[in-house]
Structures are given as C-alpha cells and as structure tokens.
Design a protein around this motif. Structure first.
Motif, PDB file in Angstrom:
ATOM      1  N   MET A  64      -7.510   0.510   1.342  1.00  0.00           N
ATOM      2  CA  MET A  64      -6.399   0.999   2.108  1.00  0.00           C
ATOM      3  C   MET A  64      -5.925   2.310   1.505  1.00  0.00           C
ATOM      4  N   ALA A  65      -5.612   3.280   2.316  1.00  0.00           N
ATOM      5  CA  ALA A  65      -5.283   4.613   1.843  1.00  0.00           C
ATOM      6  C   ALA A  65      -3.786   4.869   1.838  1.00  0.00           C
ATOM      7  N   LEU A  66      -3.043   4.080   1.105  1.00  0.00           N
ATOM      8  CA  LEU A  66      -1.628   4.345   0.939  1.00  0.00           C
ATOM      9  C   LEU A  66      -1.481   5.478  -0.062  1.00  0.00           C
ATOM     10  N   LYS A  67      -0.429   6.260   0.066  1.00  0.00           N
ATOM     11  CA  LYS A  67      -0.279   7.434  -0.785  1.00  0.00           C
ATOM     12  C   LYS A  67      -0.247   7.084  -2.263  1.00  0.00           C
ATOM     13  N   ASP A  68       0.536   6.101  -2.644  1.00  0.00           N
ATOM     14  CA  ASP A  68       0.639   5.694  -4.036  1.00  0.00           C
ATOM     15  C   ASP A  68       0.204   4.237  -4.121  1.00  0.00           C
ATOM     16  N   PRO A  69      -0.898   3.935  -4.809  1.00  0.00           N
ATOM     17  CA  PRO A  69      -1.386   2.563  -4.845  1.00  0.00           C
ATOM     18  C   PRO A  69      -0.406   1.586  -5.481  1.00  0.00           C
ATOM     19  N   ASN A  70       0.557   2.088  -6.236  1.00  0.00           N
ATOM     20  CA  ASN A  70       1.545   1.216  -6.869  1.00  0.00           C
ATOM     21  C   ASN A  70       2.782   0.994  -6.006  1.00  0.00           C
ATOM     22  N   CYS A  71       2.897   1.726  -4.907  1.00  0.00           N
ATOM     23  CA  CYS A  71       4.088   1.642  -4.066  1.00  0.00           C
ATOM     24  C   CYS A  71       3.699   1.800  -2.608  1.00  0.00           C
ATOM     25  N   ALA A  72       3.742   0.721  -1.856  1.00  0.00           N
ATOM     26  CA  ALA A  72       3.330   0.758  -0.455  1.00  0.00           C
ATOM     27  C   ALA A  72       4.380   1.384   0.445  1.00  0.00           C
ATOM     28  N   ILE A  73       5.633   1.367   0.041  1.00  0.00           N
ATOM     29  CA  ILE A  73       6.715   1.887   0.872  1.00  0.00           C
ATOM     30  C   ILE A  73       7.393   3.036   0.134  1.00  0.00           C
ATOM     31  N   ASP A  79      -0.197   6.835   4.808  1.00  0.00           N
ATOM     32  CA  ASP A  79      -0.606   8.192   5.182  1.00  0.00           C
ATOM     33  C   ASP A  79      -1.333   8.162   6.524  1.00  0.00           C
ATOM     34  N   GLY A  80      -1.572   9.318   7.075  1.00  0.00           N
ATOM     35  CA  GLY A  80      -2.122   9.434   8.417  1.00  0.00           C
ATOM     36  C   GLY A  80      -3.604   9.152   8.550  1.00  0.00           C
ATOM     37  N   GLN A  81      -4.283   8.785   7.471  1.00  0.00           N
ATOM     38  CA  GLN A  81      -5.719   8.535   7.534  1.00  0.00           C
ATOM     39  C   GLN A  81      -6.064   7.130   8.016  1.00  0.00           C
ATOM     40  N   LEU A  82      -5.096   6.239   8.042  1.00  0.00           N
ATOM     41  CA  LEU A  82      -5.347   4.865   8.473  1.00  0.00           C
ATOM     42  C   LEU A  82      -5.272   4.744   9.990  1.00  0.00           C
ATOM     43  N   ALA A  83      -5.926   3.735  10.521  1.00  0.00           N
ATOM     44  CA  ALA A  83      -5.831   3.422  11.950  1.00  0.00           C
ATOM     45  C   ALA A  83      -4.501   2.711  12.203  1.00  0.00           C
ATOM     46  N   PRO A  84      -3.932   2.870  13.399  1.00  0.00           N
ATOM     47  CA  PRO A  84      -2.632   2.240  13.687  1.00  0.00           C
ATOM     48  C   PRO A  84      -2.620   0.734  13.463  1.00  0.00           C
ATOM     49  N   TRP A  85      -3.693   0.031  13.819  1.00  0.00           N
ATOM     50  CA  TRP A  85      -3.706  -1.427  13.651  1.00  0.00           C
ATOM     51  C   TRP A  85      -3.730  -1.822  12.178  1.00  0.00           C
ATOM     52  N   GLU A  86      -4.269  -0.976  11.308  1.00  0.00           N
ATOM     53  CA  GLU A  86      -4.233  -1.261   9.870  1.00  0.00           C
ATOM     54  C   GLU A  86      -2.804  -1.133   9.344  1.00  0.00           C
ATOM     55  N   VAL A  87      -2.118  -0.103   9.790  1.00  0.00           N
ATOM     56  CA  VAL A  87      -0.740   0.122   9.355  1.00  0.00           C
ATOM     57  C   VAL A  87       0.163  -0.986   9.898  1.00  0.00           C
ATOM     58  N   GLU A  88      -0.040  -1.364  11.143  1.00  0.00           N
ATOM     59  CA  GLU A  88       0.759  -2.436  11.733  1.00  0.00           C
ATOM     60  C   GLU A  88       0.612  -3.726  10.927  1.00  0.00           C
ATOM     61  N   VAL A 142      -0.093  -4.007   7.714  1.00  0.00           N
ATOM     62  CA  VAL A 142       0.634  -3.828   6.450  1.00  0.00           C
ATOM     63  C   VAL A 142       2.135  -3.999   6.680  1.00  0.00           C
ATOM     64  N   VAL A 143       2.641  -3.389   7.739  1.00  0.00           N
ATOM     65  CA  VAL A 143       4.077  -3.473   8.045  1.00  0.00           C
ATOM     66  C   VAL A 143       4.484  -4.919   8.296  1.00  0.00           C
ATOM     67  N   MET A 144       3.692  -5.643   9.061  1.00  0.00           N
ATOM     68  CA  MET A 144       4.009  -7.048   9.362  1.00  0.00           C
ATOM     69  C   MET A 144       4.005  -7.904   8.093  1.00  0.00           C
ATOM     70  N   ASP A 145       3.120  -7.589   7.155  1.00  0.00           N
ATOM     71  CA  ASP A 145       3.072  -8.330   5.891  1.00  0.00           C
ATOM     72  C   ASP A 145       4.275  -8.011   5.001  1.00  0.00           C
TER      73      ASP A 145
END
Length: 93
Positions: free
Chosen positions: A1-10, A52-61, A63-66
């Motif tokens: 998963m390509a979150l900006k900071d691997p230690n902080c998802a939000i 970040d903007g490199q993920l697909a919308p369903w991947e981000v959704e 993560v958000v739901m989790d």
C-alpha cells in the motif's frame, strides 16, 4: 500500500488552502472521499489526508472503512476534483 508515511496512515490536512500534491482526503462529517489534484483548492470543511494519489479508489475506501468504524456500514461517495471548477461544481451541486 502506498501511504505517504508507513508509520502513519492518517494525516491532518490541509494546512494550506490548496493541495500540495495529488492525494485522497476524507471528510467524515459529510461523509465524502475525494481525490484532489495538486494545486487545486480544497472545498470548505475539514479534510483528513488518508492516502496518496497512486492508489485505486477501492483500495483507499477499504483502508478508510478499516480505520473509521463509524463509516463501515454507510455509503462513502467518491469524487475527483482535478480543477477549481470541479470544486465549484462540488460545493454548489
């Protein structure tokens, strides 16, 4: 998963009135997930950077739901804001 900071998802954002980079943001009050392009101004409200903007919308959704249990069984509309005109349409429509 390509979150900006691997230690902080939000990340809290935006500090500026325009996006510093293309990324996904969540407004939990609406609720609404947006992909906003670099340099585009943010709509009114509190937007939390979630990926970040490199993920697909369903991947981000997913993560958000989790991460936000209160959104798990609610629809989460998704909007792409590539220009300031898109933001105007989003806020008036």
């Amino acid at each position: 998963m390509a979150l900006k900071d691997p230690n902080c998802a939000i990340r809290r954002g935006p500090v500026h009135s325009r996006a510093d980079e293309t990324a996904y943001y969540l407004n939990g009050r609406l609720p609404r997930l947006i992909l906003i392009a670099r340099g585009v101004r943010f709509p009114a409200g509190t937007w939390i950077r979630v990926a970040d903007g490199q993920l697909a919308p369903w991947e981000v959704e997913s993560v958000v739901m989790d991460l936000f249990a209160g959104l798990k069984h609610r629809p989460l509309p998704f909007t792409v804001l590539l220009t300031d005109f898109d933001v105007d349409e989003f806020t008036t429509g």
